[in-house]
Design a protein around this motif. Structure first.
Motif: not given
Ligand code: FAD
Length: 535
Positions: A304-327
């Protein structure tokens, strides 16, 4: 020393706030404080407008014993544990047989270094070239489409992670703190000190290159030997015991202790081992595409408003989704501020992966969006997963125009199942180049269906993830080895004594850190076995 954990301070706190937090938590005067050392610094960004830094601190005071007694029932205050690495063995004075390490990626590197430090003078055999020569070949492929099948992103000094984001964290259980040894070896080889304490350390490509050279020099200084352009083509077995090997030059070497740290792309070596009767099983892995967004969008969505903060650096993410087809679909090997790279080691194939520099300041963020698959999806025996990968990689080569460009599609078009004809806001970073098309044909239908369901679900967590102009590039097939070379409690192959399968290629690691940790474990097992057999 006393370890204080879970010390929360606001992002952008003044330096002096750390000392004040220590004095307040322990209830002591400044005069009683001797030293403060940051052991770990992470952050809590669940509330974007109110991000906290979370510290673990090692503190030395005049009153250590009294404070430990006073806070005996307090989880936040404990004695600092001894995290120093202790060698498990020492080479016999007259070493009759030198251990061999095949492969000089993170696993082979740490195995060889640890063996050398214990006095075992290992011989390392690496099919690729030394890292500077390898860098020229790899960049040559990206710029001029000239692939060297023995010197590329997968093969050569430093292994698969050399041209990478250099993420140095892992989720493997590490009760013996081998990860600290890995990090301290990297620091001794020139990595920034901060990797010892930030919660998600990374190094980036160019720094890794010089660190790998430093570590090689240390192994040689300790009596080890490293041979490049030395591909192992055969292994010698006698009554279930390994006794040596043959190089592609025809040269033979003898040893009853051989580490196999060959990574997930040594398909010809897997075939050779299987044909020799070494026990191998098929194992699950994942396939999918790389997705690219502008890094500034990811920063905004995460911080959010802290985007670009030097200590935080470039943001990463980690995402998971369990699908209807079981995958399950998940993001993998996220590279903030990086580029998508061509990662094939075989001719007429296209494979994607990602890398970045230490600064992580390229325009785009990328990650693989992959679907978990298992041997039921590629029946046909232990090596069937390799054929499955090859088929997808060859098809991607054809879809890309048969010149090493990769097939790509805008996310909006992918979700609507229509071919892309022009790029939008997100510019592709993949070198050599991309060809816009419809990726619906690039993976099995169940994978496409799962990714189509997952991307809009990820958009709920990272606003903009499903942006029409975000770009998919394919195919990502080498997420981990499609096989496992099973080992026993002594870390030796189930049916081949003296062969120590290790790292990502054997199915015992997934990433630089876990491969390096596995290398240390293998070195210890080899040392103990050599000592037992020389009694
Ligand atoms: P490898 O690193 O694959 O090393 C195996 C070595 O064995 C190779 O150098 C190969 O040439 C050699 N070899 C193979 N066969 C033979 C033979 N027959 N004879 C002699 N030598 C042989 N992981 C992370 O944790 N963070 C990241 O940021 C990250 N980014 C990545 C980016 C890219 C582009 C790639 C390709 C991978 C990335 N990875 C990352 C994954 C990581 O690189 C691997 O998990 C790790 O390198 C595995 O280590 P390893 O030592 O087991 O195998």
């Amino acid at each position: 020393m006393i370890r204080l954990s879970n010390i929360k301070l606001p992002l952008d706190h003044p330096e002096a706030a750390i000392e004040k937090a220590v004095l307040d938590t322990l209830g002591i005067e400044k005069a009683d404080l001797k030293d403060i050392h940051v052991f770990r610094r992470g952050y809590d960004a669940r509330k974007k407008t109110n991000i906290w830094l979370i510290y673990t601190l090692d503190v030395d005071t005049q009153l250590n014993d009294r404070l430990l007694e006073k806070f005996a029932d307090h989880n936040q205050v404990k004695a600092t544990p001894d995290l120093r690495y202790h060698f498990v063995a020492e080479a016999p004075k007259t070493l009759t047989e030198r251990p061999i390490v095949i492969g000089f990626g993170p696993c082979g590197l740490l195995a060889a270094l640890t063996l050398a430090q214990m006095g075992y003078k290992p011989i390392v055999l690496e099919r690729g070239k030394e890292v500077r020569e390898r860098t020229k070949d790899t960049f040559g492929f990206w710029r001029k489409k000239e692939l060297n099948t023995e010197s590329n992103v997968q093969f050569g000094e430093g292994g698969a992670g050399t041209f990478s984001d250099g993420k140095l964290y892992s989720q493997v259980k590490d009760p013996k703190q081998y990860g600290r040894k890995v990090l301290s070896e990297f620091v001794a080889a020139g990595a920034p000190e901060e990797i010892m304490y930030v919660s998600k350390p990374h190094i980036g490509t160019f720094r890794l290159v010089s660190m790998v050279e430093q570590m090689r020099a240390k192994i040689v200084e300790l009596g080890g030997e490293i041979r490049f352009s030395s591909k192992v083509d055969d292994v010698h077995l006698e009554d279930g015991q390994i006794t040596g090997l043959t190089l592609s030059t025809g040269e033979q070497l003898h040893s009853k202790h051989i580490a196999l740290a060959i990574g997930h792309s040594a398909r010809d070596t897997f075939e050779m081992l299987f044909n020799k009767g070494v026990y191998i099983e098929a194992k699950p892995f994942s396939v999918g595409f790389r997705i690219e967004h502008e890094q500034s969008m990811i920063d905004k969505a995460r911080f959010g408003p802290n985007a670009g903060n030097k200590i935080l650096g470039a943001a990463d993410y980690k995402l998971v989704h369990h699908c209807k087809n079981g995958r399950s679909v998940y993001s993998f090997c996220m590279c903030p501020g990086g580029t998508v790279v061509a990662a094939t080691s075989e001719e007429k194939r296209v494979v994607t992966n990602g890398m970045s520099q230490y600064s992580r300041n390229e325009r785009n963020a990328n990650s693989a969006v992959v679907v978990g698959i298992d041997p039921n999806d590629y029946p046909g025996g232990p090596l069937a997963g390799i054929e499955f990968q090859r088929k997808l990689e060859s098809h991607a080569y054809v879809m890309g125009g048969e010149n090493y460009d990769a097939p790509a599609q805008r996310v909006g078009d992918f979700l609507k199942n229509k071919p892309s004809t022009e790029l939008g806001q997100v510019e592709p970073s993949f070198k050599p180049g991309i060809k816009l098309t419809n990726l619906a044909d690039a993976l099995p239908d169940f994978c496409i269906e799962a990714i189509r369901e997952a991307i809009p679900a990820f958009n709920k967590k990272i606003k903009g993830f499903a942006l029409d102009d975000a770009l998919l590039t394919g195919v990502e097939t080498r997420t981990s080895a499609p096989i496992c070379i099973k080992r026993n409690d002594q870390y030796q192959s189930l049916n081949t004594q003296g062969l120590f399968p290790a790292g990502e290629g054997a199915g015992y690691a997934g990433g630089i850190m876990s491969a390096a940790i596995d290398g240390i474990k293998i070195a210890e097992a080899m040392a103990l076995s050599i000592n037992a057999s020389s009694k």
